[in-house]
Design an enzyme around this catalytic site. Structure first.
Site, PDB file in Angstrom:
ATOM      1  N   THR A 156      -3.266  -1.388  14.939  1.00 40.44           N
ATOM      2  CA  THR A 156      -2.760  -1.768  16.268  1.00 40.44           C
ATOM      3  C   THR A 156      -1.258  -1.486  16.334  1.00 40.44           C
ATOM      4  OG1 THR A 156      -4.455  -3.464  16.529  1.00 40.44           O
ATOM      5  CG2 THR A 156      -2.450  -3.759  17.826  1.00 40.44           C
ATOM      6  N   GLY A 157      -0.774  -1.167  17.538  1.00 36.37           N
ATOM      7  CA  GLY A 157       0.660  -0.930  17.726  1.00 36.37           C
ATOM      8  C   GLY A 157       0.918   0.464  18.253  1.00 36.37           C
ATOM      9  N   SER A 158       2.195   0.759  18.490  1.00 34.77           N
ATOM     10  CA  SER A 158       2.536   2.044  19.115  1.00 34.77           C
ATOM     11  C   SER A 158       2.302   3.219  18.170  1.00 34.77           C
ATOM     12  CB  SER A 158       3.987   2.016  19.607  1.00 34.77           C
ATOM     13  OG  SER A 158       4.854   1.659  18.561  1.00 34.77           O
ATOM     14  N   ASP A 170      -2.987   2.233   9.878  1.00 32.57           N
ATOM     15  CA  ASP A 170      -2.308   1.175  10.629  1.00 32.57           C
ATOM     16  C   ASP A 170      -0.790   1.312  10.485  1.00 32.57           C
ATOM     17  OD1 ASP A 170      -1.919  -1.107  12.116  1.00 32.57           O
ATOM     18  OD2 ASP A 170      -2.976  -2.466  10.752  1.00 32.57           O
ATOM     19  N   ALA A 228       3.226  -0.715  10.515  1.00 33.26           N
ATOM     20  CA  ALA A 228       3.842  -1.869   9.849  1.00 33.26           C
ATOM     21  C   ALA A 228       5.188  -2.133  10.505  1.00 33.26           C
ATOM     22  CB  ALA A 228       4.027  -1.607   8.362  1.00 33.26           C
ATOM     23  N   ASP A 229       5.628  -3.384  10.405  1.00 35.20           N
ATOM     24  CA  ASP A 229       6.951  -3.720  10.948  1.00 35.20           C
ATOM     25  C   ASP A 229       8.033  -3.512   9.905  1.00 35.20           C
ATOM     26  OD1 ASP A 229       6.133  -4.680  13.578  1.00 35.20           O
ATOM     27  OD2 ASP A 229       5.038  -6.170  12.412  1.00 35.20           O
ATOM     28  N   LYS A 288       3.631  -7.377   8.768  1.00 33.29           N
ATOM     29  CA  LYS A 288       2.900  -6.859   9.905  1.00 33.29           C
ATOM     30  C   LYS A 288       2.672  -7.993  10.918  1.00 33.29           C
ATOM     31  CE  LYS A 288      -0.645  -4.243   9.384  1.00 33.29           C
ATOM     32  NZ  LYS A 288      -0.210  -3.563  10.635  1.00 33.29           N
ATOM     33  N   GLU A 340      -6.140  -7.084  11.219  1.00 35.74           N
ATOM     34  CA  GLU A 340      -5.629  -5.928  10.449  1.00 35.74           C
ATOM     35  C   GLU A 340      -5.798  -6.169   8.950  1.00 35.74           C
ATOM     36  OE1 GLU A 340      -2.178  -4.412  13.564  1.00 35.74           O
ATOM     37  OE2 GLU A 340      -1.674  -5.847  12.029  1.00 35.74           O
ATOM     38  N   LYS A 381      11.382   1.630   9.564  1.00 37.58           N
ATOM     39  CA  LYS A 381      10.602   0.496   9.046  1.00 37.58           C
ATOM     40  C   LYS A 381      10.763   0.295   7.544  1.00 37.58           C
ATOM     41  CE  LYS A 381       8.608  -0.167  13.083  1.00 37.58           C
ATOM     42  NZ  LYS A 381       7.228   0.156  13.332  1.00 37.58           N
TER      43      LYS A 381
END
Ligand code: 5RP
Length: 228
Positions: free
Chosen positions: A32-34, A87, A89-90, A100, A109, A127
């Site tokens: 999930t995410g951009s 996926d 990650a932040d 995340k 996730e 990141k």
């Protein structure tokens, strides 16, 4: 604006590169995410060219994206394993420890990642960090008794802020709240802190991810990628 555009290019480069790892008949976990959205976009294109896969999604948002693009998406309970999950990650460090949950989907996730033979993390170059904890740590919390849970977390010495969206509490796909924890300095042992947090009744899951990233694809602002 230019900064945003170049970061987008980095995310897209990483997302599109990851599709090279997807082979026919694989069961694919969608993050999930951009950045994950760019992977889904590239996967849709590959499927239109003949790639055949079945997907499981970590969020309603990613599931919708994939279904709109014509990808077959099934419930996680309908598969016995996942071949590969891709996926974002932040934050991630050299040991591939991650934070995340920026999109509030870290519970699903983590379940997908832990059920996957291979996990590819796709990130833009910003990141990567020398120590995780410079970004906020999302913690998913049951609404029942959430104020007591918050107090127990803050008694560990950290300040938490309930996540909101359009001035209302953010509710995860699981129907829970997210408390974003701020660290004045990155925790010396994220592993210990994760255990302490998981010990508090009401905490569903933290955004710390350990031993779950096998390959990391870093996208750069010039559109190039590097594998870690
Ligand atoms: C969602 C996540 C995302 O992977 C993370 O927030 C990164 O998002 P983005 O690719 O938009 O920067 O953990 O819960």
């Amino acid at each position: 604006m230019l900064q945003l555009m170049t970061l987008d290019l980095a995310k897209k480069a990483a997302g599109y590169k990851a599709v090279e790892h997807i082979k026919n008949n694989m069961i694919v976990g969608l993050g999930t995410g951009s950045t994950a959205a760019y992977f889904i976009e590239a996967l849709i294109l590959a499927c239109k060219k003949g790639l055949q896969i079945t997907a499981v999604a970590s969020s309603e948002k990613s599931q919708k994206l994939a279904l709109l693009g014509g990808i077959k998406v099934v419930d996680l309970n309908e598969v016995s394993h996942i071949d590969i999950t891709v996926d974002g990650a932040d934050e991630i460090d050299a040991q591939k420890r991650m934070i995340k949950g920026g999109g509030g989907a870290h519970v699903r996730e983590k379940i997908l990642a832990s059920a996957s033979t291979k996990v590819i993390i796709i990130i833009d170059e910003t990141k990567f960090s020398s120590s995780i904890g410079t970004v906020k740590l999302p913690i998913e919390i049951l609404p029942y008794g959430s104020k007591i849970t918050q107090k127990k977390i803050e008694n560990l010495g950290f300040q938490g802020k309930w996540r909101t969206t359009q001035d209302k509490p953010f509710i995860s796909d699981n129907g829970n709240l997210i408390l974003d924890l701020h660290f004045p300095i990155p925790p010396s042992s994220p592993e210990n802190l994760h255990l302490q947090l998981k010990n508090i009744p009401g905490v569903v899951e933290t955004g710390f991810f350990f031993h779950l990233a096998h390959t990391v694809i870093i996208g750069h602002k010039d559109g190039s990628t590097r594998i870690l």
